[in-house]
Design a protein around this motif. Sequence first.
Motif, PDB file in Angstrom:
ATOM      1  N   THR A  39       0.843  -1.183   0.000  1.00 31.75           N
ATOM      2  CA  THR A  39       0.000   0.000   0.000  1.00 31.75           C
ATOM      3  C   THR A  39       0.879   1.235   0.000  1.00 31.75           C
ATOM      4  O   THR A  39       1.872   1.296   0.727  1.00 31.75           O
ATOM      5  CB  THR A  39      -0.899   0.031   1.254  1.00 31.75           C
ATOM      6  N   LEU A  40       0.505   2.189  -0.817  1.00 32.60           N
ATOM      7  CA  LEU A  40       1.231   3.450  -0.879  1.00 32.60           C
ATOM      8  C   LEU A  40       0.273   4.571  -0.501  1.00 32.60           C
ATOM      9  O   LEU A  40      -0.802   4.679  -1.073  1.00 32.60           O
ATOM     10  CB  LEU A  40       1.764   3.685  -2.301  1.00 32.60           C
ATOM     11  N   GLN A  41       0.639   5.344   0.477  1.00 33.86           N
ATOM     12  CA  GLN A  41      -0.169   6.493   0.877  1.00 33.86           C
ATOM     13  C   GLN A  41       0.648   7.751   0.629  1.00 33.86           C
ATOM     14  O   GLN A  41       1.777   7.862   1.120  1.00 33.86           O
ATOM     15  CB  GLN A  41      -0.565   6.409   2.343  1.00 33.86           C
ATOM     16  N   ILE A  42       0.075   8.674  -0.121  1.00 34.82           N
ATOM     17  CA  ILE A  42       0.747   9.914  -0.456  1.00 34.82           C
ATOM     18  C   ILE A  42       0.119  11.044   0.345  1.00 34.82           C
ATOM     19  O   ILE A  42      -1.097  11.204   0.354  1.00 34.82           O
ATOM     20  CB  ILE A  42       0.623  10.231  -1.965  1.00 34.82           C
ATOM     21  N   SER A  43       0.949  11.824   0.986  1.00 35.11           N
ATOM     22  CA  SER A  43       0.476  12.987   1.726  1.00 35.11           C
ATOM     23  C   SER A  43       0.838  14.241   0.940  1.00 35.11           C
ATOM     24  O   SER A  43       1.997  14.665   0.934  1.00 35.11           O
ATOM     25  CB  SER A  43       1.112  13.045   3.113  1.00 35.11           C
ATOM     26  N   THR A  44      -0.156  14.821   0.266  1.00 32.35           N
ATOM     27  CA  THR A  44       0.122  16.062  -0.455  1.00 32.35           C
ATOM     28  C   THR A  44       0.462  17.180   0.532  1.00 32.35           C
ATOM     29  O   THR A  44       1.206  18.091   0.207  1.00 32.35           O
ATOM     30  CB  THR A  44      -1.049  16.468  -1.353  1.00 32.35           C
ATOM     31  N   GLY A  45      -0.052  17.070   1.742  1.00 31.63           N
ATOM     32  CA  GLY A  45       0.304  18.043   2.774  1.00 31.63           C
ATOM     33  C   GLY A  45       1.786  17.996   3.101  1.00 31.63           C
ATOM     34  O   GLY A  45       2.427  19.033   3.316  1.00 31.63           O
ATOM     35  N   ALA A  46       2.340  16.789   3.129  1.00 33.61           N
ATOM     36  CA  ALA A  46       3.776  16.641   3.392  1.00 33.61           C
ATOM     37  C   ALA A  46       4.597  17.181   2.218  1.00 33.61           C
ATOM     38  O   ALA A  46       5.630  17.829   2.433  1.00 33.61           O
ATOM     39  CB  ALA A  46       4.119  15.178   3.652  1.00 33.61           C
ATOM     40  N   LEU A  47       4.132  16.943   0.992  1.00 30.59           N
ATOM     41  CA  LEU A  47       4.840  17.479  -0.175  1.00 30.59           C
ATOM     42  C   LEU A  47       4.853  19.002  -0.132  1.00 30.59           C
ATOM     43  O   LEU A  47       5.885  19.636  -0.373  1.00 30.59           O
ATOM     44  CB  LEU A  47       4.186  16.996  -1.472  1.00 30.59           C
ATOM     45  N   GLU A  48       3.694  19.585   0.164  1.00 30.91           N
ATOM     46  CA  GLU A  48       3.602  21.046   0.263  1.00 30.91           C
ATOM     47  C   GLU A  48       4.508  21.574   1.377  1.00 30.91           C
ATOM     48  O   GLU A  48       5.235  22.557   1.206  1.00 30.91           O
ATOM     49  CB  GLU A  48       2.160  21.467   0.508  1.00 30.91           C
ATOM     50  N   HIS A  49       4.484  20.912   2.516  1.00 29.78           N
ATOM     51  CA  HIS A  49       5.308  21.309   3.661  1.00 29.78           C
ATOM     52  C   HIS A  49       6.797  21.265   3.306  1.00 29.78           C
ATOM     53  O   HIS A  49       7.546  22.210   3.601  1.00 29.78           O
ATOM     54  CB  HIS A  49       5.014  20.390   4.848  1.00 29.78           C
ATOM     55  N   ASN A  50       7.215  20.194   2.663  1.00 28.92           N
ATOM     56  CA  ASN A  50       8.626  20.061   2.279  1.00 28.92           C
ATOM     57  C   ASN A  50       9.036  21.153   1.291  1.00 28.92           C
ATOM     58  O   ASN A  50      10.126  21.710   1.396  1.00 28.92           O
ATOM     59  CB  ASN A  50       8.887  18.681   1.688  1.00 28.92           C
ATOM     60  N   ALA A  51       8.149  21.448   0.332  1.00 31.35           N
ATOM     61  CA  ALA A  51       8.434  22.516  -0.628  1.00 31.35           C
ATOM     62  C   ALA A  51       8.554  23.858   0.089  1.00 31.35           C
ATOM     63  O   ALA A  51       9.441  24.666  -0.210  1.00 31.35           O
ATOM     64  CB  ALA A  51       7.347  22.576  -1.696  1.00 31.35           C
TER      65      ALA A  51
END
Length: 85
Positions: A5-17
Motif C-alpha cells: 500500500t502506498l499512501q501519499i500525503s500532499t500536505g507533506a509534499l507542500e510542507h517540504n516545498a
Amino acid sequence: MRKTTLQISTGALEHNARILRTALPEKVRMMAVVKADAYGHGLAQAGRAFLQGGAWGLAVAIVDEAAALRREGMDCPVLILGGTD
C-alpha cells in the motif's frame, strides 16, 4: 504475495516545498520535478502541492506530461527535460 500500500500525503509534499522555499533567497526561483507521474506520487496532485508550497514552476520528462499538467489547469512555467521530436 504481500499486499503493498502506498499512501501519499500532499500536505507533506507542500510542507517540504515550503521548507525548501524558505531556505532559498527570495530572488531564487524553485522548480519541482514531477516527471514519471511525480515518481508515483501523482503528477497533478504533487504538482499542485509543490506550487502551493512555493514552487515557481514544474519540470517534466516529456511533452505528454507537460500537456497533462495543462489539461489539469496548471498554467505555471513547465520545463521539459527530455528531447522532443
